[in-house]
Design a protein around this motif. Structure first.
Motif, PDB file in Angstrom:
ATOM      1  N   GLY A   1      20.061  21.119  31.515  1.00 39.69           N
ATOM      2  CA  GLY A   1      18.974  20.172  31.316  1.00 39.69           C
ATOM      3  C   GLY A   1      19.239  19.166  30.218  1.00 39.69           C
ATOM      4  N   TRP A   2      20.336  19.368  29.476  1.00 39.97           N
ATOM      5  CA  TRP A   2      20.698  18.441  28.395  1.00 39.97           C
ATOM      6  C   TRP A   2      22.116  17.907  28.628  1.00 39.97           C
ATOM      7  CZ3 TRP A   2      17.339  16.874  24.670  1.00 39.97           C
ATOM      8  CH2 TRP A   2      16.149  17.604  24.555  1.00 39.97           C
ATOM      9  N   GLU A   3      22.469  17.698  29.879  1.00 39.54           N
ATOM     10  CA  GLU A   3      23.802  17.209  30.192  1.00 39.54           C
ATOM     11  C   GLU A   3      24.005  15.825  29.567  1.00 39.54           C
ATOM     12  OE1 GLU A   3      22.205  19.878  33.387  1.00 39.54           O
ATOM     13  OE2 GLU A   3      21.512  18.003  32.472  1.00 39.54           O
ATOM     14  N   LYS A   4      25.159  15.639  28.922  1.00 38.78           N
ATOM     15  CA  LYS A   4      25.396  14.386  28.194  1.00 38.78           C
ATOM     16  C   LYS A   4      25.402  13.184  29.135  1.00 38.78           C
ATOM     17  CE  LYS A   4      30.458  14.907  28.120  1.00 38.78           C
ATOM     18  NZ  LYS A   4      31.646  15.003  27.229  1.00 38.78           N
ATOM     19  N   GLU A   5      25.790  13.398  30.402  1.00 41.38           N
ATOM     20  CA  GLU A   5      25.793  12.295  31.355  1.00 41.38           C
ATOM     21  C   GLU A   5      24.371  11.778  31.601  1.00 41.38           C
ATOM     22  OE1 GLU A   5      29.290  14.995  32.324  1.00 41.38           O
ATOM     23  OE2 GLU A   5      27.172  15.242  31.806  1.00 41.38           O
ATOM     24  N   ARG A   6      23.411  12.696  31.651  1.00 39.04           N
ATOM     25  CA  ARG A   6      22.008  12.289  31.838  1.00 39.04           C
ATOM     26  C   ARG A   6      21.435  11.713  30.553  1.00 39.04           C
ATOM     27  NH1 ARG A   6      18.563  15.888  32.126  1.00 39.04           N
ATOM     28  NH2 ARG A   6      16.956  14.720  33.215  1.00 39.04           N
ATOM     29  N   MET A   7      21.738  12.353  29.433  1.00 45.25           N
ATOM     30  CA  MET A   7      21.178  11.904  28.162  1.00 45.25           C
ATOM     31  C   MET A   7      21.681  10.519  27.773  1.00 45.25           C
ATOM     32  SD  MET A   7      19.013  14.233  27.231  1.00 45.25           S
ATOM     33  CE  MET A   7      18.655  14.340  28.996  1.00 45.25           C
TER      34      MET A   7
ATOM     35  N   MET B   1      15.827  13.055  18.827  1.00 43.75           N
ATOM     36  CA  MET B   1      15.841  14.468  19.203  1.00 43.75           C
ATOM     37  C   MET B   1      16.988  14.766  20.154  1.00 43.75           C
ATOM     38  SD  MET B   1      13.147  16.626  21.474  1.00 43.75           S
ATOM     39  CE  MET B   1      13.829  15.771  22.890  1.00 43.75           C
ATOM     40  N   ALA B   2      17.188  13.904  21.139  1.00 39.32           N
ATOM     41  CA  ALA B   2      18.258  14.117  22.105  1.00 39.32           C
ATOM     42  C   ALA B   2      19.628  14.084  21.432  1.00 39.32           C
ATOM     43  CB  ALA B   2      18.182  13.067  23.205  1.00 39.32           C
ATOM     44  N   ASN B   3      19.816  13.151  20.500  1.00 41.79           N
ATOM     45  CA  ASN B   3      21.096  13.053  19.801  1.00 41.79           C
ATOM     46  C   ASN B   3      21.365  14.301  18.970  1.00 41.79           C
ATOM     47  OD1 ASN B   3      21.793  10.541  20.824  1.00 41.79           O
ATOM     48  ND2 ASN B   3      20.821   9.424  19.145  1.00 41.79           N
TER      49      ASN B   3
ATOM     50  N   ARG C   1      13.116  21.498  21.547  1.00 44.00           N
ATOM     51  CA  ARG C   1      12.977  21.982  20.176  1.00 44.00           C
ATOM     52  C   ARG C   1      13.511  20.920  19.233  1.00 44.00           C
ATOM     53  NH1 ARG C   1      10.654  24.895  22.957  1.00 44.00           N
ATOM     54  NH2 ARG C   1      10.575  27.167  23.008  1.00 44.00           N
ATOM     55  N   THR C   2      13.028  20.936  17.998  1.00 42.72           N
ATOM     56  CA  THR C   2      13.473  19.951  17.005  1.00 42.72           C
ATOM     57  C   THR C   2      14.466  20.526  16.010  1.00 42.72           C
ATOM     58  OG1 THR C   2      11.559  20.461  15.618  1.00 42.72           O
ATOM     59  CG2 THR C   2      11.334  18.633  17.176  1.00 42.72           C
ATOM     60  N   ASP C   3      14.608  21.853  15.965  1.00 41.78           N
ATOM     61  CA  ASP C   3      15.547  22.489  15.040  1.00 41.78           C
ATOM     62  C   ASP C   3      16.113  23.733  15.722  1.00 41.78           C
ATOM     63  OD1 ASP C   3      16.972  23.548  12.945  1.00 41.78           O
ATOM     64  OD2 ASP C   3      15.343  23.475  11.485  1.00 41.78           O
ATOM     65  N   LEU C   4      17.433  23.783  15.859  1.00 45.93           N
ATOM     66  CA  LEU C   4      18.073  24.934  16.492  1.00 45.93           C
ATOM     67  C   LEU C   4      18.379  26.048  15.506  1.00 45.93           C
ATOM     68  CD1 LEU C   4      20.651  23.052  18.777  1.00 45.93           C
ATOM     69  CD2 LEU C   4      18.394  23.924  19.396  1.00 45.93           C
ATOM     70  N   PHE C   5      18.284  25.746  14.200  1.00 52.26           N
ATOM     71  CA  PHE C   5      18.655  26.731  13.173  1.00 52.26           C
ATOM     72  C   PHE C   5      17.637  26.710  12.035  1.00 52.26           C
ATOM     73  CE2 PHE C   5      22.591  25.244  15.159  1.00 52.26           C
ATOM     74  CZ  PHE C   5      23.090  26.430  15.647  1.00 52.26           C
ATOM     75  N   HIS C   6      16.394  26.980  12.362  1.00 52.97           N
ATOM     76  CA  HIS C   6      15.327  26.945  11.361  1.00 52.97           C
ATOM     77  C   HIS C   6      15.263  28.276  10.606  1.00 52.97           C
ATOM     78  CE1 HIS C   6      11.616  25.441   9.617  1.00 52.97           C
ATOM     79  NE2 HIS C   6      11.078  26.618   9.808  1.00 52.97           N
ATOM     80  N   PRO C   7      15.368  28.268   9.273  1.00 53.90           N
ATOM     81  CA  PRO C   7      15.294  29.531   8.512  1.00 53.90           C
ATOM     82  C   PRO C   7      13.939  30.208   8.696  1.00 53.90           C
ATOM     83  CG  PRO C   7      16.106  27.723   7.138  1.00 53.90           C
ATOM     84  CD  PRO C   7      15.575  27.108   8.393  1.00 53.90           C
TER      85      PRO C   7
END
Length: 334
Positions: free
Chosen positions: A161-167, A144-146, A116-122
């Motif tokens: 699936g978004w572990e910082k070690e992998r990213m 996007m990852a950042n 997703r590109t926005d976690l808090f979209h109105p």
């Protein structure tokens, strides 16, 4: 047997929602859980599993479904190291079965899990929802990852699936996946499933693959479980009752051409676990998560639930990707 209502819980030190909070939600009998501190490829040890399951059981819930035991990238890529990593995965299956787990949800998506590109979209009523803006999923995968990682670090959370070690190794991962075509990814998925099915048969655990989310290629990476045809192919690839689906209505219906209710009727006997959520489509291909009422989106929750009822589905269903209401803090929705 009736459909069982599940609720995802990220663990005592990783979730602002407690099991006591979830206990107050009418109808919830199952906690969908994982050991979120474990990296892909690591063995889930018995003492860790027992501690988590005992805590869940102490509140009167079952712990039948794990989401997820993530698959290491070397298995998806098909590196020589995959055999040792598959042996570790089989140990996880054996150890989880000892504590009553019946279903393991997983995915075979390269690099990124759900996107997703926005976690808090109105969404117009004061609440917010997850949003996918197609134009942002082109070439700048780091941006996007950042965005996702900054959120998880700020609130001390872990997204599977978004572990910082992998990213932190994105460039390295993209280079490793560069020669992996869609057909090669199918081959690697079959290799993985062929290797673990005897363990599943011996332990009684069903492997339930999650649909790719969204259901199309992103950043040049192939996606496999995207529509009825690909689901048909997957189930024939390894035609075994322990090779199953996590049927996610939201993932499939991000593509409005997919008829989720029809797929459920066709393959209900091979659905071991289900996510129920609704999508609202924008004319340009963007989409957002939406409330479950039929007037709030185009998924048709009633028509999705009807085949589960008609087919006698008795597994766990859980809501997914909920909205943020009443200015709730991050991490409180599911």
């Amino acid at each position: 047997m009736a459909i069982k209502m599940g609720w995802r819980w990220y663990g005592r030190d990783n979730d602002p929602i407690s099991l006591q909070d979830i206990k107050q939600i009418p109808g919830v009998t199952s906690i969908v859980w994982a050991l979120h501190h474990k990296m892909p490829g690591e063995v889930w040890e018995e003492d860790e599993i027992k501690e988590a399951v005992d805590e869940i059981h102490s509140y009167g819930f079952d712990a039948d479904v794990v989401e997820s035991v993530n698959v290491h990238d070397d298995i998806k890529i098909g590196k020589p190291t995959r055999d040792a990593l598959i042996e570790n995965y089989k140990k996880c299956i054996v150890n989880l079965a000892k504590y009553g787990v019946k279903v393991i949800c997983y995915n075979f998506m390269p690099v990124f899990d759900w996107t997703r590109t926005d976690l808090f979209h109105p969404v117009g009523d004061g609440s917010t929802a997850l949003f996918y803006e197609k134009s942002k999923i082109m070439t700048d995968y780091k941006s996007m990852a950042n965005y996702i990682l900054n959120f998880t670090e700020k609130y001390n959370m872990t997204f599977p699936g978004w572990e910082k070690e992998r990213m932190a190794k994105l460039d390295e991962l993209f280079k490793a996946y560069a020669p992996v075509t869609k057909e090669k990814l199918w081959e690697n998925l079959k290799y993985f499933l062929d290797a673990i099915m005897p363990t599943c048969e011996a332990t009684g655990i069903k492997m339930a693959i999650h649909m790719d989310d969204p259901p199309w290629d992103i950043f040049g990476l192939p996606r496999l479980l995207v529509d009825e045809e690909s689901i048909d192919k997957f189930l024939k690839l390894v035609d075994n009752p322990y090779n199953c689906l996590t049927l996610c209505s939201g993932s499939l219906n991000a593509n409005p051409k997919n008829n989720c209710a029809e797929i459920i009727r066709k393959h209900c006997s091979r659905i071991a676990f289900a996510h129920v959520r609704k999508i609202h489509h924008c004319p340009n291909g963007d989409f957002s998560e939406a409330a479950h009422r039929d007037c709030c989106g185009e998924t048709g929750i009633i028509e999705i639930l009807r085949p589960y009822h008609d087919c006698g589905f008795d597994g766990v269903i859980r809501p997914d990707h909920g909205r943020q209401l009443w200015e709730e803090g991050p991490g409180t929705c599911r």
